[in-house]
Design an enzyme around this catalytic site. Structure first.
Site, PDB file in Angstrom:
ATOM      1  N   CYS A  35      59.104  12.762  -2.951  1.00 64.87           N
ATOM      2  CA  CYS A  35      58.125  13.578  -2.231  1.00 64.87           C
ATOM      3  C   CYS A  35      57.631  14.752  -3.066  1.00 64.87           C
ATOM      4  O   CYS A  35      56.590  15.316  -2.795  1.00 64.87           O
ATOM      5  CB  CYS A  35      58.725  14.134  -0.947  1.00 64.87           C
ATOM      6  SG  CYS A  35      58.902  12.899   0.315  1.00 64.87           S
ATOM      7  N   CYS A 104      55.460  23.529   2.738  1.00 62.44           N
ATOM      8  CA  CYS A 104      56.669  24.136   2.143  1.00 62.44           C
ATOM      9  C   CYS A 104      57.421  24.958   3.186  1.00 62.44           C
ATOM     10  O   CYS A 104      58.657  24.974   3.220  1.00 62.44           O
ATOM     11  CB  CYS A 104      56.300  25.030   0.957  1.00 62.44           C
ATOM     12  SG  CYS A 104      55.560  24.132  -0.401  1.00 62.44           S
TER      13      CYS A 104
END
Lengths: 283, 392
Positions: A35, A104
């Site tokens: 990822c 994030c």
């Protein structure tokens, strides 16, 4: 180059609370090498107060800064308050994140939830992948429940927003249509299901060439990415009638679980997406 | 803080000699080269000289060069021209590792205009398969477009052989030579390409100027239609300063070619070998043997490219990354993915591209400062080769 706030830059260049807590009460792991970002969060709790938190992050500047910010937000907080922390709190603490990097902060929130689950004995340190929902983004392994939650909690309005916050749709793009449906669902719009005029199986009525292309495409899009994520690969060797001959490469060749992969992944996908009569053989 | 600029495949410093050469054409000699009067005519003479300089670098005829605004315009013009000239042909061959100037345009043509495009794959070193290429050519192939050298890995492709194969099948061959021109010798008398694109700012001219080589007697349809500039092949008042700069830059490139291939190559090799030996779990991406002399693409396993770039930026080193985060997408570089570079490494790739302005002291500084930065980032990371062995 992404535009970062001074606080993001500071937490990236001088990350706080880096490392491992050997005697952690809870550990949460999210993300993967494939990822492009991953976070392991450790928390220590005493008298219902988070007395320490540490992290290890693989990822870009905002992933590192988000992890550092999360630990700062956690230390000294009662568990009940910490449980209410969201990705928005992390982003706000940093003075904001570029919209493309909001995933994030979501990673931080997910790691925290995993750490609490682990603390209560509900989950192993490594994030569970046993979702009840439907896998929407195969590239990044994102399920519908995560997407719906991100839409709701962050008031997401577009598919691009969903990608920014969850990464879903950021790879091959095949799930964009599904994301549009989820967005409509979350907004309470009725999704008009068109009456099914689908053939009994996808390859029905196709020419041999079209069928071969479909097999290649399923291998490229549905089979190869998860194998590559584990350092392996697959090669299509031959198609003879209903028999598809493949060769495992990299970590998959010689892997003790390769027969399971052949059956559970390769054959299942080809049967489901091309023809239920296909037989897959390894050379 | 001094900048150590190692991102020359993105753009280059304008050579001071180029800058000096064009200054008067901004202020004193600003005539329109198409004008009948001498004031404009003298500028026209300089454009003619620039055309000759570009042609000399490529060993072709001056009239085979037309000036454009950039490499992308040259690439788009070449492909669009071939498709317009042969409307009955609906197939294009290119590679999966092209620059977006070709790749995005081909995807656009595929989606919007219904063209069929074959994207040739590569092996793990980024090399093309000639058998796959030969098998892809069809009677309705309008054009083959293969880059001369790859911008990310520096890989040089067998353009002479590929162009000859296209010629044997009576198919037009275009090459995006933006990264190759000025760095490696190109002799168009020897290489049978029909069209070739180049860009000024990749060889020490300013941004905003490019050129397209169109071999004599190649069917050509202009992209920009208007005035009679460039022999009616590209309308629009000439970017005179850009063109004169490009001509001067080509003259300098011809003069400095030897240095590019010896001193710059030696600096690149020192940097590459130094980093690969100082940083465990780092790999070179690309074809070690057959590469531009200025390019090294190195992946540092278990760390992410943007984080490396921003860390080295703190000490004044400018490079580039093929990581997802710097490309604005979530997937790492399409070139590295086409090469099946494992994710362990693909996310941590850094491209160093040198020029003749780089010095040995700069390379020494990078060798001294970069390995500890990687080490620190790895300390931050939950992944490591050891942990990978444990199945993380």
């Amino acid at each position: 180059m992404w535009e970062y706030t001074d606080k993001v830059k500071d937490h990236f260049l001088n990350p706080r609370n880096v490392g491992i807590l050997e005697d952690a009460d809870g550990v949460g792991e999210v993300g993967s090498l494939a990822c492009g970002d991953a976070l392991t969060l450790y928390i220590k709790v005493h008298d219902n107060i988070i007395t320490d938190a540490k992290f290890q992050t693989f990822g870009c500047a905002s992933a590192i800064a988000s992890s550092s910010a999360l630990t700062e937000l956690l230390i000294g907080k009662p568990v009940e308050e910490a449980e209410k922390l969201t990705n928005k709190d992390i982003a706000e603490y940093l003075g904001g994140l570029p919209r493309e990097k909001m995933h994030c902060s979501v990673m931080g929130q997910e790691a925290l939830e995993q750490a609490f689950k682990n603390m209560r004995g509900e989950a192993p340190p490594q994030a569970e992948h046993s979702h009840e929902g439907e896998l929407i983004c195969e590239c990044f392994g994102i399920f519908d429940e995560e997407i719906l939650r991100a839409i709701k909690e962050n008031n997401l309005q577009t598919v691009e927003d969903i990608t920014n916050f969850t990464k879903a749709g950021g790879g091959c793009g095949k799930c964009i249509e599904d994301l549009e449906k989820l967005l409509a669902q979350a907004k309470g719009e009725s999704v008009c299901e068109t009456p099914s005029s689908e053939p009994a199986f996808p390859a029905q009525g196709m020419t041999n060439i079209q069928r071969m292309h479909l097999i290649e495409s399923v291998i490229d899009n549905d089979v190869r990415p998860p194998l590559q994520a584990d350092g392996g690969d697959i090669k299509l060797v031959d198609i003879d009638g209903n028999e598809v001959v493949v060769q495992f490469l990299g970590m998959c060749s010689g892997c003790p679980s390769s027969q399971a992969t052949l059956h559970n992944l390769v054959a299942t996908k080809l049967n489901e997406k091309v023809d239920p009569d296909l037989i897959v053989r390894e050379v | 803080m001094k900048t150590i600029y190692l991102d020359n495949n993105a753009t280059t410093q304008v050579d001071p000699a180029v800058f000096d050469a064009i200054k008067p054409y901004f202020t004193e000699l600003y005539g329109n080269p198409s004008s009948m009067h001498r004031f404009g005519g003298q500028v026209g003479v300089e454009i003619k000289k620039a055309r000759a300089a570009v042609a000399s670098l490529l060993n072709c005829l001056p009239e085979e060069i037309l000036f454009t605004s950039c490499g992308s315009e040259s690439d788009n013009t070449a492909i669009r021209s071939a498709l317009t000239a042969f409307p009955e042909k609906r197939h294009i061959i290119t590679t999966a590792v092209e620059h977006p100037a070709v790749l995005s345009f081909c995807k656009f043509l595929e989606k919007k205009d219904g063209y069929e495009v074959t994207y040739l794959g590569t092996d793990e070193h980024g090399r093309l398969d000639m058998e796959e290429y030969k098998a892809a050519i069809r009677p309705d192939t309008a054009i083959v477009s293969i880059m001369w050298a790859n911008n990310e890995t520096g890989n040089i492709y067998p353009i002479k052989e590929m162009a000859q194969i296209a010629k044997d099948h009576d198919v037009l061959f275009h090459t995006d030579a933006v990264q190759a021109v000025g760095k490696v010798p190109i002799d168009l008398k020897d290489v049978p390409v029909d069209m070739l694109a180049l860009s000024g700012h990749k060889l020490h001219a300013p941004k905003g100027v490019g050129a397209l080589y169109v071999r004599k007697r190649t069917p050509f349809r202009p992209f920009l239609i208007g005035g009679h500039q460039e022999g009616s092949r590209r309308a629009g008042t000439e970017n005179t300063t850009g063109i004169i700069a490009l001509g001067t830059a080509c003259e300098l490139a011809q003069k400095n070619m030897n240095e590019e291939n010896t001193r710059v190559r030696a600096l690149r090799d020192k940097l590459e070998n130094g980093l690969l030996s100082a940083v465990p779990n780092s790999i070179l991406n690309g074809d070690k043997e057959n590469r531009l002399p200025n390019t090294a693409n190195i992946s540092f396993g278990y760390v992410e490219g943007e984080a490396i770039l921003l860390m080295i930026d703190q000490v004044g080193i400018a490079a580039s990354s093929g990581s997802a985060c710097t490309s604005g997408s979530l997937e790492p570089s399409h070139v590295l993915r086409a090469m099946d570079v494992p994710f362990t490494f693909a996310h941590g790739s850094i491209r160093f591209s040198l020029s003749r302005f780089n010095t040995e002291e700069e390379i020494d500084f990078v060798l001294e400062t970069l390995p500890p930065i990687i080490k620190n980032l790895r300390k931050l990371s939950p992944f490591s080769p050891e942990k990978q062995g444990l199945g993380l």
